[in-house]
Enzyme design. Structure first.
Site, short mmCIF file in Angstrom:
data_model
loop_
_atom_site.label_atom_id
_atom_site.label_comp_id
_atom_site.label_asym_id
_atom_site.label_seq_id
_atom_site.Cartn_x
_atom_site.Cartn_y
_atom_site.Cartn_z
CD GLU A 112 -3.15 -0.70 2.19
OE1 GLU A 112 -3.32 0.47 2.57
OE2 GLU A 112 -3.78 -1.67 2.64
CB SER B 256 4.17 -22.27 0.29
OG SER B 256 4.69 -21.65 1.45
CG ASP C 274 -5.84 -6.33 1.16
OD1 ASP C 274 -5.10 -6.09 2.14
OD2 ASP C 274 -6.26 -5.45 0.40
CG ASP D 214 -7.57 -1.96 4.24
OD1 ASP D 214 -6.85 -2.45 3.36
OD2 ASP D 214 -8.81 -1.88 4.14
#
Length: 825
Positions: free
Chosen positions: A195, A264, A336, A339
């Site tokens: 971000e 991974s 996600d 924030d």
């Protein structure tokens, strides 16, 4: 004169004798902490005898008669072999490294105190189920039994590092194990940095259309246009001085750069696609390399059945492995779950910030960081409704935070009711895929893709809490947003049913290489950032290339070194360079370039350690990335220190005008992408010639691509580093299934292999005891132990060790059996 010579010889002899005695004394003290694996010991806290049978690879098979006694044995075994590692990780999550390492780690401690993860872990103890609380208590008792034994018998302070650093050890507590899972969330998180980097790039680029090139979305997804970042804060002033972030460069730091925030591979086959008629499962989680390795192999005897696989010392769970009926594997999901919010300060009272309901005071506490050989530092910790306030120096936040504002982070790992541990403990007792999926409802963070197989079914489920975002969120979580707008704030978490799930696919094969798994519109999108767009293509070809698979074909896939990326990019980049131009005399740069191009034209993309072409390719791509972005991004270009295949492909295919990156803005001429590719190849060849010479045919990729299993605190100590570091020539690369992520950057060793599969496991449920495992170093964290690096050469060569749930097989070749007896016997 002869008398002087005699005295000099005597002095020299005496000095040598004293040095030898000092070395012998040091060896005696350090070796006192080498564990004795063949003994009987009476301990409090168990109800019946516990056997810890060490097989010939020093894998402990812990045979307790109750679940609690087995967890006790695991705690004792972890403390025997990895005490220093456990205590260092606990200090990291507590923000107490500086008490041992001084000013070097103050910034790490400062940031960890702001997250306050250890307090959240202590609060989360109360929400665990009864079976998990019992397991945590028993495990802690096992660790503390080993600590008491060390103190009682003067066993060299438990680890050789304890003599070099004054690190008092407090008893282990249940909260410590929960805190280590939260520490893993720190190490696997990359959305915060992305971000910030998105916003920094938006501010740096003159043409906002070019943002889609340098910060591309994974193919196959769509997104509405985002607002310009600067437009969100009219009239704001911005810092143009890049902040240093030394906490990310220290080997002790849990804050990993976005290129190393977890990866991974995991893949499974149903009985219909298995030659043996049983399900197949393979897993190789990718984390940063260290000595000792983060993974520790163990077998636990539970009343629900035996479980075997990979643990992380300090956490009482098989995190990847199998039981007799169920296999489970983990890969980073890239969900996600973070924030970043820009919070506006009250201009009349800087102790308040703006909310949808007006100005509110920060929640504030004070925290003292004790520092070895320095005065303590007192921190003022502040929290908003959106989360903890972070300093401007962290991840270059100062560059994207306008004057009169601060940055705060919302993150699923900041839950005080985190039941992830209950999910992990319960998973070991699950008897079927559906049982495991039901238990994964409790999982909070770090988010993972959980691949499962039982006797007949294969499945994959994204586990971890998914934030509920408003569809009107102004940045959709791709860059920092204004924290006082209601539409930007989280609205709790989505129901578990929203997590992607794939059960019994019709094709009989499923897997994950951190690739994009669903294509859903925001806010159900899961993520805009995915860790892999490349390895999945090679994996899909290997899986579809056989009608049925075997344990050996899954091993072959784990160890595959063919780069789909090299095969697709080289023809594109060199399209106007192959076999063009006039012949050049030997010894000229033009002739060297022609030789390199001829070698690459005949190369099949295999990143084998013994070949020269992988080094030519990697050096070319590195130089090309630098030439494409340095003039446009300036100092910010250092953040993009690994070639991005999607970016390079967009540029050379001129997607939406992306070829504009090829032109050097500061020059009068207009450079084409062919010009840039040619100049980048010359740059790469100059670097190779200065480092390895001009004999291109004698280059070895493995000389540059050495796996660096370095000790976190002793790895840079002269002389000692030769005893504690493990270096190995390795195959693979950034985008191969046998992933060996390179260091990157402009340092002297940009292609060192620093991040990859520290654990590999392959299980065939037609014959579960044929399952094989390996870790990258050895079981012991004691550098004087023969088990410190005994598995490293097997790992490098792509070999495995068998691990059976049959206790008789473990006993047949055991290197020692520790019997723990209750104190009343």
């Amino acid at each position: 004169m002869s008398g002087l010579v005699k005295w000099l010889l005597r002095l020299a002899g005496g000095a040598i004798l004293l040095a030898v005695l000092a070395l012998l004394g040091a060896y005696f003290l350090l070796s006192r902490s080498l564990p004795d694996y063949d003994k009987t010991l009476s301990v409090p806290g168990i109800t019946a005898p516990v056997e810890i049978v060490r097989d010939n690879a020093n894998v402990p098979h812990i045979l307790g008669q109750t679940d609690a006694d087995s967890f006790f044995g695991l705690g004792y075994a972890h403390a025997q072999d990895r005490l220093w590692q456990m205590m260092t990780m606990r200090r990291t999550v507590q923000g107490r490294l500086s008490e041992v390492f001084g000013t070097r780690t103050v910034k790490i401690d400062s940031t960890m105190r702001r997250f306050d993860l250890y307090t959240l872990a202590r609060q989360s103890v109360a929400v665990q189920d009864a079976e998990t609380l019992a397991a945590l208590k028993a495990y802690s008792d096992g660790v503390n039994a080993r600590l008491n034994e060390i103190n009682r018998e003067a066993l060299g302070r438990g680890a050789p590092e304890q003599f070099l650093f004054n690190a008092p050890i407090a008893p282990w507590q249940p909260a410590d194990s929960i805190a280590l899972i939260k520490l893993m969330a720190v190490q696997l998180s990359s959305h915060l940095e992305n971000e910030v980097l998105f916003a920094r790039a938006a501010l740096a680029l003159e043409n906002p259309d070019r943002l889609a090139d340098i910060m591309p979305l994974a193919p196959g997804s769509g997104i509405a246009a985002l607002p310009e970042y600067a437009a969100l804060f009219p009239g704001a002033t911005w810092s143009r001085i890049a902040q240093t972030t030394p906490e990310r460069g220290d080997p002790l730091s849990p804050f990993k750069r976005r290129a190393f925030a977890g990866a991974s591979n995991a893949f499974a086959a149903a009985p219909s696609r298995s030659a043996s008629g049983g399900t197949l499962l393979a897993n190789d989680p990718h984390l940063g390399f260290s000595a000792p390795n983060i993974w520790y192999l163990a077998r636990l005897n539970l009343t629900s059945g035996g479980v075997i696989g990979g643990t992380i010392p300090g956490i009482p769970a098989i995190l990847t492995g199998r039981s007799a009926r169920l296999g489970w594997a983990v890969t980073s999901s890239y969900l996600d779950d973070q924030d970043l919010y820009i919070e506006e300060l009250n201009p009349d009272d800087p102790n308040q910030y703006r909310t949808p309901d007006g100005w509110k005071p920060f929640r504030t506490t004070r925290s003292i960081v004790e520092i070895k050989d320095a005065d303590p530092v007192t921190l003022t910790l502040r929290w908003t409704e959106n989360g903890p306030v972070l300093p401007g120096s962290h991840y270059n936040l100062a560059e994207v935070t306008p004057a009169g504002h601060v940055a705060a982070l919302n993150w699923t790992a900041l839950s005080p009711e985190d039941t992830t541990m209950s999910s992990a403990i319960g998973l070991m007792r699950a008897q079927s895929v559906q049982d495991a999926i039901d238990l994964s409802r409790l999982y909070i963070a770090p988010s993972q893709n959980l691949t499962l197989v039982d006797q007949s079914t294969i499945a994959m489920r994204t586990i971890g809490a998914m934030p509920r975002r408003d569809a009107r969120h102004e940045s959709e979580g791709r860059m920092p947003a204004r924290g006082w707008l209601p539409e930007n704030r989280w609205q709790g978490t989505l129901p578990f049913a929203a997590n992607p799930e794939f059960v019994a696919p019709s094709g009989g094969i499923l897997g994950n290489t951190n690739n994009k798994v669903v294509d859903r519109p925001f806010p159900m999108h899961v993520s805009h950032l995915w860790g892999d767009t490349q390895r999945v293509h090679r994996w899909r070809r290997l899986m579809q290339g056989r009608e049925v698979h075997t344990r050996e074909s899954f091993i072959e896939a784990q160890l595959d070194t063919v780069s789909f990326t090299a095969r697709s990019l080289l023809p594109l980049i060199g399209a106007d360079l192959w076999f063009t131009g006039e012949s050049a005399p030997e010894g000229t740069p033009e002739r060297l370039r022609q030789r390199a191009l001829t070698m690459l034209a005949d190369w099949n993309g295999e990143m084998n350690e013994h070949l020269p072409e992988p080094l030519l390719y990697a050096a070319w791509m590195r130089a090309l990335m630098d030439r494409l972005i340095r003039d446009d991004l300036g100092p910010l270009s250092r953040e993009f220190d690994h070639p991005d295949p999607i970016f390079i492909e967009r540029v050379f295919r001129n997607v939406d005008g992306a070829a504009d990156w090829c032109d050097v803005k500061q020059s009068a001429a207009i450079e084409t992408c062919t010009d840039t590719a040619r100049m980048a190849l010359d740059d790469a060849l100059i670097w190779i010639s200065e480092r390895y010479g001009q004999s291109l045919e004698s280059l070895r990729w493995g000389d540059a691509h050495q796996a660096t299993h370095d000790h976190q605190v002793l790895g840079d100590v002269p002389l000692l580093r030769h005893f504690v570091n493990i270096r190995q020539s390795t195959s693979g690369g950034d985008n191969t299934l046998l992933r060996g992520r390179t260091r990157g950057g402009n340092g002297p060793d940009p292609f060192h292999n620093v991040h990859g599969a520290g654990y590999r496991g392959v299980y065939d449920f037609a014959d579960p005891d044929s399952s094989v495992f390996i870790i990258a170093t050895g079981q012991s964290g004691h550098f004087l132990s023969r088990y410190y690096d005994n598995l490293s050469q097997l790992w490098r060569r792509g070999e495995y060790i068998p691990m059976s749930l049959d206790p008789d097989l473990a006993r047949a070749a055991s290197v020692g059996i520790t019997t723990l007896l209750p104190t009343d016997q």
